[in-house]
Every structure is written in structure tokens, then in C-alpha cells.
Design an enzyme around this catalytic site. Structure first.
Site, short mmCIF file in Angstrom:
data_model
loop_
_atom_site.label_atom_id
_atom_site.label_comp_id
_atom_site.label_asym_id
_atom_site.label_seq_id
_atom_site.Cartn_x
_atom_site.Cartn_y
_atom_site.Cartn_z
N LYS A 127 0.49 -1.00 -0.30
CA LYS A 127 -0.17 0.33 -0.22
C LYS A 127 0.24 0.91 -0.03
CE LYS A 127 -2.56 -0.51 4.00
NZ LYS A 127 -1.50 -1.84 4.41
N PRO A 138 -3.96 1.23 7.76
CA PRO A 138 -3.41 -0.14 8.06
C PRO A 138 -4.34 -1.65 7.68
CG PRO A 138 -4.06 0.53 10.18
CD PRO A 138 -4.46 1.81 8.98
N HIS A 174 -2.51 -4.58 9.46
CA HIS A 174 -3.15 -5.46 10.20
C HIS A 174 -4.07 -5.18 11.02
CE1 HIS A 174 0.63 -2.56 11.39
NE2 HIS A 174 -0.25 -3.35 12.67
N SER A 217 -24.08 -1.88 44.05
CA SER A 217 -23.68 -1.34 42.42
C SER A 217 -22.14 -0.58 43.18
CB SER A 217 -25.10 0.43 42.91
OG SER A 217 -25.43 0.76 44.37
#
Lengths: 631, 296
Positions: free
Chosen positions: A36, A111, A113, A540
Site C-alpha cells: 500500500k 493499516p 493488520h 452497585s
């Protein structure tokens, strides 16, 4: 005449030509080492966008970092950040610019990956074409399928299949044909591109970039540059008017202008429009601009309009064509791309940002997530970084929207974490689960005020939070007894008890805890509607969920009581023997041990159970209530 | 996808910040990019005035013509301009000749900018940086997030998808916003020409007093320039491709006296825009390092 000659001979004509050029935004994507960066470097080089000083720096860098021996490594032109240079990889989205005789280009370099799906989606979101790089030696890989899928999902209609490194397979037409055929199969089954253009290339050697290469006599299609220059850029002015109001201009009392960027369609004075969500109809009076009033404005332009009638419209509203209004809803089927290391938790409240407006959103458990390598649907409880999932989402108010497939601007949103303010997800609206026009709140004559009146009291929620064993239930019990003795109407919701019934399907993972609290919030809201003083006694542990509960209730209706005790003291008490089990590993996800407790920052009341008895703590709460007219 | 339009994108960005920031500021640096940005800011809010203040970080070493131009423009438009100079730097007499370009830039620009942002509690600052200027800029977001210490962490920037900008931040954190991110140098010049935007005359070639230092032509803008031999000063037809501190801004020999001629010269030139800047040549990827420390 070439542009270069025109610059020398007639600069004014050249400048005029520049203004007339349109801009094509495209992305390049592919696996690591598909070439690329080399391709983009090559495009910049061939379009004369590289200056002598950059070229000499490049030559210097090529011998130092390059992978091409003594030859110029074009990839180094575009690999920007220092850390990446060392690793030899691109880690983010970078934007490049070049111009040819026919068009201007903005390239998003994304990119390859696997872990960086979010960057790829980011680059694709503003692009109208994708170049998908394929290494001719390797053919279509998992990542090719992933990138094709994301491009298609984000609404890119044009794709170039750049079959690269053909020099390494002896410029074989069979290899090229096989790869094109393989991709066609995927396209037909799973993808929605309008056109796929396969081009055999060598970015390194320059084959079929600008001129048809002698090395591929069997290929007679367009070169890469020719295709980029002539491919149809997305049509303008299609679709009905959508003008999201971004900002209201009020320089003086006589002028009120609604500013925004036209998301689709066109607008002119005299046009009949509708303001959403109010639905009020009016007419465009004027399009104001610093260059004088405009006769019309098109999709993509940032404008300001005035309206014939005085209407109530503000940021987040939308001006739409009266005959073709956008939809209105608060519940949607969406696709979400998760973009953060912290996973998406169903039931948690996120901030949703759409063009010009925000709301609070809760996402239900994903229906499924998509394996973007083989397009299979997988069951999922949460979405993790780089997951793409189909979910239902509900908002606390109606928003104006179009399905993403019809409008990329009015059909997209981002999700923001309340605590960190990080952008954690991006979403595409598929359709509304119910239309706002179909829901009418049943207006009952007996409302909250009337019910409270009948009980002569001011309803509220007393929200007890604290570690297990801090004394929440004990204190809540005393408080309720005293209120009851004073003839107050009360209800107590206790964590342990609710978990036996309403919430018995929930465990103790983070997402179950969030859902647990969401349900209790809804129930306590109903109790307050009924006019009751409601005591909620739940560990909570997460600040975000307590804040959501606060927001769900009205002003003055939520009283947070922090029952404070150190972990050591709670563990020493260990009334239910739970800490011992947690310590021995018999009990997982126990708050304070292997699951966090986030202390309230600004609770209405703090009771310290290590310093005071349960009775004293209860008295402290009761005097707070009587001081403020609750009891 | 809406047809892409640089002007519309920049205006959209200005309005988005105006709607979401508590106290935004426009960093005005007097150069051509600032001029374009100023023009766009006016368009974005017309007929109202831009709803923010303007700030110039003055190192006291800018060209005199820049300061005169700055004051005239702001007065003509009736905008409020804040000017900040690092008082500590003045006290220590920091200057590019004795302390070098790196230290001067750090103290009088980077530190000064942080001081001004802190003093006025500005939460979002507009800057004129463009992605085409330099390699590490090409990965910069339009909304660039800075920590409370003004640091830029390239690994911790928010994804910027569609044109949905996340402007939320905690107290003390700031965002730098670059409305011209997607503009190229040619776009800037073309826009200046078509919109008739005023810029300082320093961009046009004129006979100016210059001396040569390490192969760079420096204009003698005032008597603070240390010159051993006055006969070194020559009068040459020069212009500037970028404007900054005069001792750090190289002039180029040129005969371009009109804007179209400048564009022509630029397009036929064989060196990139920032080459005239003394500060960029120091280390490979030096811009990135400066950005991490808080430089614009």
C-alpha cells in the site's frame, strides 16, 4: 496542453481549472506488506507531488531504513511517525493529497493488520472509493475479506481490486484472472459494491499505474490513474433535503439564522420544509452568506437559512423537505463497530452523538457479531475492540435520522464513554424498531403528583451503595421502620432479594451487574411514580450506573447514600461468610476482592459505619429527609 | 456521501466547536493559512461575529510588517485580539541568535502558548496546521486531543469517523482543532486568490535587505541582528514562503510580485514549503517530537 505547460504559460487559466476540479476521496487497504505505502508513494511521485528536498531526504532514508537495497523505497514517503518507522509498519490513518490534470485526490492510508479495524473504518467513512491491495503471490486472504467487508459496510460503492506484485508471478494473466474470479464470488454473496474494477499492477515497478504496461499485453482495461480520474464520483443533490441544525445565529433581535451543512438534496428560498422533531411546517425565507444571499444551495455546502415563521428550532433538530421527511425514533437496529480496549457493556448508558446532537443511549446484548473474515454470525455477550456486531439500541429521546444505506451523514453515530469521554464505538443505523409517530404516552389523569398528594409525601429514591458487609441493609431496614412508624409509604428493594426473583437470570460479571442495576433503576422509577419513598440497597459498584439511575429520576428524587466502611472492616464482619469464599477463590467476581468498587464522589449522604452505630447512621439519614421535606 | 468541499468542511468544523466548547480561541499567526482560516471563521458565523477570541503568541521576533498587518486586520474587523509573550523569556532575554532556534522556539512559542491557554482557561484552540505540510502531520486528527499538561500522545487519539467530532473533555484537558487539515498549499493560494483575502506583503517579492547565514537568506528586519560587517547586507528581490520569526525564516530569491506569479513559482519550484524554516531540519521526525511537547 499538459498542466505543467499551462502553469508556465497561463497561470490564471490553470488556477481557474483547479477550482473546477472535483475531489475524490479514497482509501487504500490490504494486508501488511501488500505494498500500500509503496503504491501511494508511487502515486505521489508520479503526480509530481514530491519535491527535490523530500526526494533527497527519501534517498537518505532509503539506504538507512529501506527494504529495496539501493533503490528508492517509496513506502518511506508515507510512513510518518517515528515509532512506526522503527517497526516498519503503518499504525494509524494517514491522509495524503495529490492532484492530476483531471481531479484532486485525498487518500486515506489505512493499516493492514488485524487489530486495527477501527482505523480502517475511520478511513472508509469519508471515502467514496476503496483500493483493495492484493499480493498476487498470496491471493485473497482473510484480511482481504475483512477489508472488503468493512468498505462495503461503510457504504463505499466503488472498489478497485489492485492485484499487486505481478512482477513476482511473471506477469501471469492466469493468476490475475483467478484472483478476480475469487473476488467475484465473495462480492456476489456478501458485498454490496456497485462496481468492482480489477487491475493488474506492480506498484514497485510502475506497471499499469499511468500507462498500460508492456509486461501485461493481455490486459486492456483502464490503468489505475485513468480509473481514478474517470470513475463516477458520488452523485450530487440526490435525495430529499436534509439540513441538520448545527448552530443558531442570532447577531441581533431581527435575525435568526439556522446554520448547518446540507447532508442531502438541495434548498432554495420558497421551499416548503418541516422542522423535526417538532414537525412544524414552514418555508425557507433566505440563504444568507457573506457573499450575499444565495439562490440555492446543494448537498455538501455549509449554509445558514432563515425561515418565514418564527419556529422553535435548535441544535440537533433537522430541517427537512416537507414532502420527504426523515424518520423519528428512539429505538433502533444498528451495526456497531467497537473501537475501544474496554469492551462494550450491554445495559450501560453511553452518550450517543449524531450529526448536531447528543442523547443517552443504552445498548442491548448484541444479537450477534460478525466474523469479518468468513462473514459468519457468531453469538456474543459483549463487543470487544474491533468487533462488529448487530445490536438494538435505545435512546432517552427521539432523534431524527435516515437509514445509513440512504444517507451516510444522517444515518451514522458515535458512542462516547461517560467517564473517560473516549470515543468507544461507531454505529450505522439500520432501521427504527418502532416509529415515534406510533407511540403515544398514555396520558393518565392520576399522575405522580396526584399519587404523592394522596399520600401527603414527597417521593424519592434513597440509593444505598457500599461494599458487601458495610451495613447497607441493616441501616435501610431501620430507616424504613422509622418512616413506617411516621406513616410514610415506603418500599425497600434489596439486592439479595431482587436477585432471587426479577434478576435471578443474572450473575456477577460486569455486564450482568450493569443489567442488574438498570432493572432496579426502572423498578424504582415506577415506585417513585407510585408516590413511594423507595429504599434501594445494592452494592452497585460502578459510578456510571449510579449516575444513570440519577439521570433516570427527576430533580431531587435521587438521594445517594454512601454506606462507608473500609474493606478490612467489611471483611472482618463478613456476616454472610462471602469474603472468606472470595478469598479462597470459591466465589468469583466479588466486589472489593476481584471486582472493583468505585466510591461515590459526591453522594448526598455519607454514613460512616466504622465510627457510628447503625442507629446513628439511620438518624443521620432521617434528619436529612426531614430537613428537606421528605419525611 | 456529500460532495466534498473544503470550505464547507472548515465552516462545519468552526460551528461544531462554537456549539460544544466552553471557551474557544482562534490562534492567529498572521500568515497566509491564518488569513484563510480567519476568512472561513467570518463566513461560518455571518452575519454574526465569530463567537470566540483571537490570540497571537508574539515572540517579539516577528517581522515588523507582520505586526502592523495583524493590528490593521483586527482593527478593520473589530475583533478582540489578545497578544501574549512569555514574560519569563523576555526577562531571560531569550533570542534566536544567542540561544538557538530550538530553545527560542520552545520558550517563546511552545511554552508561551501553554501559558496563554492556561491563563485564559481556553479549552479548544483553532490552529492553521495542514496535513500536507509534513509527514507526522498527515496522521493528525482534525480534533487533536491534549492532556492537561498539553501533551500530544500519538497512541491515544480518538478515532475520527465520518464528520462526527467528539469534543468532550475533562477539566484542564484541551483540544486543538485544525479546520484546514485537508487543504493543500495550492488550495490555500487558490482560495486567497478567488476570495481576495488580504495577506502580508512579505509573501510578494520586493527588494529587501538580506544577509546570508549558513546558505539561508535572512532579512535584516531590525538592528538586533548581529552583523559584524554592514557591507554584508545586500538588497535583493526576495519573498517569503512562510512567515515566522524573521531570524528563523529564510527568504527565497524571486521576481514574483503578484499572487498568480507566486502560485506559478511555487508549482514550478522543486523544494517543499517548510524548507525555508530553520527549525525543521534539526532531527528526523523533529516535528513529531515538538508536537508531543505541546508545539502546535
Amino acid at each position: 496542453m499538459s498542466e505543467k505547460d499551462l502553469i508556465s504559460s497561463d497561470i490564471n487559466t490553470y488556477i481557474a481549472n483547479q477550482e473546477a476540479k472535483d475531489t475524490l476521496r479514497f482509501i487504500t487497504c490490504g494486508s501488511v506488506d501488500d505494498g500500500k505505502s509503496t503504491l501511494i508513494g508511487r502515486l505521489l511521485y508520479e503526480s509530481k507531488m514530491i519535491f527535490d528536498d523530500q526526494l533527497s531526504a527519501l534517498q537518505k532514508d532509503s539506504s538507512k531504513f529501506g527494504t529495496q537495497g539501493d533503490e528508492i523505497d517509496f513506502a518511506l514517503l508515507v510512513d510518518g511517525l517515528a515509532a512506526e518507522r522503527e517497526q516498519g509498519i503503518t499504525i494509524d490513518v494517514a491522509y495524503r493529497f495529490f492532484t492530476t490534470d483531471k481531479r484532486k485526490f485525498i487518500v486515506a492510508d489505512t493499516p493492514g493488520h488485524q487489530q486495527y479495524t477501527r482505523n480502517m473504518a475511520t478511513g472508509a467513512s469519508t471515502a467514496s472509493l476503496a483500493i483493495l491491495m492484493i499480493d498476487a503471490r498470496k491471493g485473497i486472504l482473510e484480511q482481504t475479506r475483512r477489508h472488503a467487508f468493512i468498505s462495503s459496510l461503510l457504504g463505499i460503492k466503488q472498489i478497485i481490486l489492485a492485484v499487486n506484485k505481478l512482477d513476482l508471478v511473471d506477469y501471469s494473466d492466469e493468476v490475475f484472472k483467478q484472483i478476480s474470479d475469487d473476488f467475484d464470488v465473495i462480492q456476489k454473496e456478501h458485498l454490496k459494491f456497485e462496481h468492482v474494477q480489477a487491475i493488474p499492477l506492480s506498484a514497485l515497478k510502475g506497471d499499469n499505474i499511468i500507462e498500460l504496461s508492456d509486461n501485461t499485453p493481455w490486459y486492456q482495461g483502464p490503468t489505475l490513474i485513468h480509473w481514478l480520474e474517470t470513475v463516477e464520483n458520488t452523485a450530487k443533490g440526490k435525495g430529499p433535503l436534509r439540513l441538520p441544525i448545527q448552530y443558531v445565529l442570532r447577531p441581533n433581535l431581527d435575525y435568526r439564522g439556522y446554520a448547518g451543512r446540507v447532508a442531502s438534496g438541495s434548498v432554495a428560498p420558497g421551499n416548503k420544509v418541516k422542522i423535526l422533531p417538532s414537525g412544524v411546517e414552514t418555508v425557507i425565507a433566505e440563504i444568507t452568506s457573506m457573499d450575499g444571499v444565495l439562490e440555492s444551495a446543494q448537498e455538501g455546502e455549509s449554509i445558514a437559512v432563515t425561515l418565514k415563521d418564527e419556529v422553535d428550532a435548535s441544535r440537533g433538530d433537522m430541517i427537512v423537505e416537507a414532502g420527504g421527511p426523515a424518520e423519528l425514533s428512539d429505538q433502533f437496529r444498528v451495526n456497531i463497530i467497537w473501537m475501544h480496549e474496554q469492551e462494550m457493556i450491554p445495559g450501560r448508558s453511553y452518550i450517543i452523538k449524531i450529526e448536531g446532537g447528543t442523547a443517552n443511549a443504552t445498548i442491548a446484548k448484541p444479537r450477534y457479531k460478525i466474523n469479518v473474515n468468513n462473514y459468519a454470525r457468531l453469538p456474543a455477550d459483549v463487543l470487544e475492540l474491533n468487533d462488529i456486531g448487530s445490536c438494538n439500541i435505545s435512546l432517552d429521546r427521539n432523534i431524527v435520522f435516515d437509514p445509513y444505506e440512504e444517507n451516510r451523514i444522517t444515518g451514522s453515530f458515535i458512542l462516547i464513554d461517560r467517564e473517560s469521554n473516549a470515543t468507544v464505538g461507531a454505529g450505522l443505523i439500520h432501521y427504527a424498531l418502532r416509529r415515534a409517530s406510533n407511540i403515544h404516552w398514555q396520558a393518565f389523569e392520576i399522575n405522580k403528583a396526584a399519587r404523592s398528594e394522596a399520600k401527603s409525601q414527597k417521593p424519592c429514591v434513597l440509593w444505598f451503595t457500599g461494599l458487601s458487609g458495610s451495613g447497607k441493609s441493616t441501616i435501610a431496614n431501620i430507616v424504613e421502620k422509622k418512616l413506617n412508624a411516621n406513616l410514610r409509604h415506603t418500599m425497600l428493594l434489596d439486592g439479595d432479594n431482587v436477585r432471587h426473583g426479577l434478576n435471578r437470570d443474572l450473575g456477577f460479571t460486569d455486564q450482568d451487574r450493569v443489567e442488574n442495576i438498570r432493572r432496579v433503576t426502572e423498578v424504582s422509577k415506577l415506585m417513585v411514580e407510585a408516590g413511594l419513598i423507595t429504599l434501594v440497597s445494592f452494592i452497585s459498584p460502578f459510578a456510571l450506573e449510579r449516575d444513570s439511575a440519577r439521570q433516570a429520576l427527576g430533580e431531587g428524587e435521587f438521594i445517594e447514600v454512601y454506606v462507608k466502611s473500609s474493606l478490612a472492616e467489611a471483611e472482618r464482619r463478613d456476616v454472610k461468610g462471602l469474603y472468606a469464599k472470595a478469598r479462597s477463590g470459591e466465589l468469583k467476581n466479588f466486589t472489593g476482592i476481584d471486582s472493583p468498587y468505585e466510591e461515590p464522589k459526591t453522594p448526598e449522604i455519607i454514613v460512616e459505619t466504622e465510627k457510628h452505630s447503625a442507629e446513628e447512621c439511620a438518624e443521620q439519614i432521617l434528619s436529612y429527609l426531614s430537613d428537606r421535606g421528605y419525611a | 456521501m456529500a460532495n466534498f468541499n473544503l470550505e464547507a468542511e472548515a465552516i462545519h468544523i468552526f460551528r461544531e466547536v462554537a456549539a460544544e466548547a466552553e471557551n474557544p480561541v482562534f490562534l492567529y499567526s498572521v500568515g497566509k493559512d491564518s488569513a484563510v482560516m480567519l476568512h472561513l471563521a467570518r463566513k461560518a458565523f455571518y452575519p454574526a461575529k465569530p463567537p470566540f477570541k483571537f490570540l497571537h503568541v508574539d515572540t517579539k521576533w516577528k517581522f515588523k510588517e507582520m505586526i502592523a498587518f495583524r493590528d490593521k486586520i483586527m482593527a478593520d474587523l473589530g475583533f478582540e485580539l489578545l497578544v501574549h509573550t512569555n514574560p519569563d523569556g523576555i526577562k531571560r532575554g531569550i533570542n534566536p541568535f544567542d540561544h538557538g532556534s530550538v530553545m527560542h522556539t520552545d520558550i517563546m512559542k511552545t511554552v508561551a502558548l501553554k501559558q496563554a491557554l492556561d491563563e485564559h482557561q481556553f479549552d479548544i484552540a483553532f490552529g492553521g496546521a495542514r496535513r500536507d505540510e509534513e509527514k507526522s502531520r498527515s496522521k493528525e486528527r482534525i480534533f487533536s486531543f491534549r492532556t492537561a499538561e498539553h501533551r500530544w500522545d500519538p497512541k491515544n487519539q480518538r478515532p475520527e469517523i465520518w464528520s462526527l467530532y467528539n469534543a468532550r473533555k475533562k477539566l484542564g484537558e484541551t483540544i486543538r482543532v485544525f479546520p484546514l487539515s485537508n487543504w493543500t498549499e495550492v488550495d490555500i493560494w487558490q482560495y486567497i486568490l478567488s476570495e481576495n483575502i488580504p495577506i502580508p506583503d512579505l509573501y510578494l517579492a520586493k527588494e529587501r535587505p538580506v544577509i546570508e547565514r549558513d546558505g539561508t537568506l535572512i532579512m535584516v528586519d531590525d538592528e538586533r541582528m548581529p552583523i559584524k560587517d554592514k557591507s554584508e547586507i545586500r538588497y535583493e528581490m526576495v519573498r517569503f514562503r512562510t512567515l515566522g520569526c524573521y531570524p528563523l525564516t529564510g527568504a527565497v530569491r524571486s521576481s514574483a510580485t503578484t499572487l498568480p506569479e507566486i502560485v506559478q513559482e511555487m508549482l514550478l519550484s522543486t523544494t517543499s514549503e517548510r524548507q525555508g524554516r530553520v527549525i525543521d531540519g534539526d532531527v528526523g521526525a523533529s516535528m513529531e517530537q515538538k508536537k508531543q511537547e505541546g508545539y502546535f
